[in-house]
Design an enzyme around this catalytic site. Structure first.
Site, PDB file in Angstrom:
ATOM      1  CD  GLU A  12     -10.715   7.171   6.833  1.00  0.00           C
ATOM      2  OE1 GLU A  12     -11.926   7.143   7.091  1.00  0.00           O
ATOM      3  OE2 GLU A  12      -9.862   7.716   7.565  1.00  0.00           O
ATOM      4  CD  GLU A  52      11.743   0.281  -7.422  1.00  0.00           C
ATOM      5  OE1 GLU A  52      10.647  -0.184  -7.094  1.00  0.00           O
ATOM      6  OE2 GLU A  52      12.717  -0.438  -7.770  1.00  0.00           O
ATOM      7  CE1 TYR A 100       7.175  -2.641 -10.804  1.00  0.00           C
ATOM      8  CE2 TYR A 100       7.394  -2.649 -13.181  1.00  0.00           C
ATOM      9  CZ  TYR A 100       6.676  -2.958 -12.045  1.00  0.00           C
ATOM     10  OH  TYR A 100       5.472  -3.583 -12.142  1.00  0.00           O
ATOM     11  CB  CYS A 112      12.975  -6.893  -4.524  1.00  0.00           C
ATOM     12  SG  CYS A 112      12.817  -8.077  -5.840  1.00  0.00           S
ATOM     13  CE  LYS A 172      14.570  -2.112  -6.990  1.00  0.00           C
ATOM     14  NZ  LYS A 172      14.208  -2.490  -8.367  1.00  0.00           N
ATOM     15  CB  CYS A 212      14.484 -10.953  -5.611  1.00  0.00           C
ATOM     16  SG  CYS A 212      13.439 -10.152  -4.371  1.00  0.00           S
ATOM     17  CG  HIS A 250     -11.426   8.335  10.787  1.00  0.00           C
ATOM     18  ND1 HIS A 250     -11.143   9.028   9.630  1.00  0.00           N
ATOM     19  CD2 HIS A 250     -11.488   9.256  11.790  1.00  0.00           C
ATOM     20  CE1 HIS A 250     -11.061  10.307   9.902  1.00  0.00           C
ATOM     21  NE2 HIS A 250     -11.257  10.476  11.212  1.00  0.00           N
TER      22      HIS A 250
END
Length: 448
Positions: free
Chosen positions: A442, A180, A176, A47, A50, A42, A437
């Site tokens: 939302e 990516e 993944y 992760c 990347k 990672c 908002h």
């Protein structure tokens, strides 16, 4: 028998680090062996670097979008070397930070690959160490198929250290990593082709999410070749030729090709047989408490091939330490784990896909809520960008069993929504939540 350590951990990745520090906090004498930078996949080649490259690649779109907000058009210039160097510097900083955390926790860091000599002994270089308990946390490694010329293909390990940006780039695989890196290189200006054996990217994800992301990536200029495989690779003076099936007569010419077709547990050279540790289907076999066939040897993370995600490895490591050293026997619940794909646009998801929910509840017993809209940000840019949000609801209980999103900040939004899904929130609970908002998030509480 007097042991050198109460716990010896092989592998200083996410799971190993978490377990070592937690066990040490309970007073255990702990050592951890690592032959690479500390931090694991990672931190070093996954992760973290990347996502930094995802950030770097996103600026090309920002320059274009800014003109809709009154900014004068500019012609940006990107330097690959600057980005690669900056990412590597940050990776090394984080690795050193993890080393300092180990020192503060009182964990001994031993440099080198750990190999099991017997059920209680680990060899690192020329030294041998005995331990009451051993934890294997060696992670996984990228795999490549055995085809002619595969030696010219890259894996994710090499992508962060390329000396030069490939102008023509191919990605083989639709998971993944493939998605990516396709987005990264496309955003940085490369001509990108993604080659997928099946009908599309992200197999196993919700079908609407798969379709939406692939459409968006295509709109960004990525070319997709589905139902296609690479039969062989040839190196030429001008790059690489990929010979594709079913159209072998028209090879794809690229400067580099990334194979992102899978990963497997990194078990080579561990000496598992010498310690009597069973391997099933290429992974270390463990029970719910991460215990192997040897009662005092454990394994966590990708080497067990359960749920191969960094937060899961961390949770498994901590649960192991709590159980074995903290007198808190517990196992990990693998239901409703949120995940994200940092593509462009981003994907966030938690819970069941519509297909999985149909299999469990029956299609007639589900209510599907979906919203697809242009994000407010693009009201002035003119870009053809859409956000897709989806809820899968069990009619009988009104419980939200799946939540999915494609769009900006999808991962951040789904992380929060995952709490509600994990707690068993109903659609009525979401309806009763006041909207914030104007936000994209939302929509999850206003869908009808």
């Amino acid at each position: 028998m007097e042991f050198d350590y109460n716990l010896f951990v092989i592998g200083a990745g996410s799971g190993g680090l978490a377990a070592a520090k937690r066990a040490a906090s309970y007073g255990a004498r702990v050592a951890i062996a690592e032959s690479d930078l500390v931090g694991g996949t990672c931190v070093i080649r996954g992760c973290v670097p990347k996502k930094l490259m995802v950030y770097g690649s996103s600026f090309s779109h920002v320059y274009q979008d800014a003109t809709g907000y009154g900014w004068r058009k500019v012609k940006p210039k990107f330097d690959w070397g600057t980005l690669v160097t900056a990412v590597d510097t940050e990776v090394r900083r984080l690795s050193n930070l993890h080393i300092s955390f180990l020192e503060k926790a009182g964990v001994a860091l031993i440099s080198g690959p750990g190999t099991l000599v017997d059920a209680h002994t680990v060899q690192v270089a020329e030294e041998r160490f005995t331990a009451e308990k051993i934890l294997i946390a060696v992670g996984g490694e990228a795999t490549k198929p055995e085809i002619p010329g595969i030696e010219y293909a890259l894996t994710s390990r090499e992508m962060f250290h390329l000396p030069k940006q490939p102008r023509r780039f191919a990605v083989v695989g639709g998971g993944y990593i493939g998605v990516e890196f396709a987005g990264i290189l496309n955003g940085l200006g490369s001509e990108v082709t993604q080659i997928v054996r099946g009908d599309g990217i992200l197999r196993g994800f919700d079908p609407d999410i798969r379709k939406e992301l692939q459409t968006a990536m295509g709109n960004h200029g990525i070319q997709f070749l589905t139902h296609t495989t690479v039969e062989r690779i040839e190196k030429t003076s001008k790059g690489l030729k990929l010979f594709l099936c079913p159209d072998l007569e028209k090879p794809l010419k690229v400067d580099a090709v990334l194979y992102a077709t899978g990963r497997s547990p990194n078990l080579v050279g561990l000496g598992l047989d010498l310690a009597g540790v069973a391997v099933v289907n290429g992974a270390i076999a463990v029970n719910e408490y991460s215990q192997t066939s040897q009662p005092h040897i454990f394994a966590v993370g990708d080497c067990t091939d359960r749920k191969n995600l960094t937060p899961v490895a961390i949770a498994e490591g901590r649960a192991f330490a709590d159980t074995e050293f903290g007198n808190q026997r517990r196992a990990i619940n693998y239901d409703n784990i949120p995940t994200a794909v940092f593509g462009q646009p981003e994907v966030g998801t938690v819970g069941m896909t519509e297909t999985e929910a149909q299999d469990q509840f029956g299609a007639e017993n589900l209510t599907i809520y979906q919203a697809r809209f242009r994000p407010m940000f693009h009201s002035l840019t003119g870009a053809d960008e859409k956000t897709l949000m989806k809820l899968v609801v069990d009619k009988a209980s009104d419980r939200v069993v799946g939540a999915h999103m494609v769009g900006k900040d999808a991962a951040e939004i789904i992380q929060s929504l995952a709490i509600a899904v994990k707690m068993g929130a109903t659609k009525k609970d979401l309806d009763a939540t006041m909207a914030l908002h104007p936000t994209a998030a939302e929509e999850f509480v206003t869908m009808r």
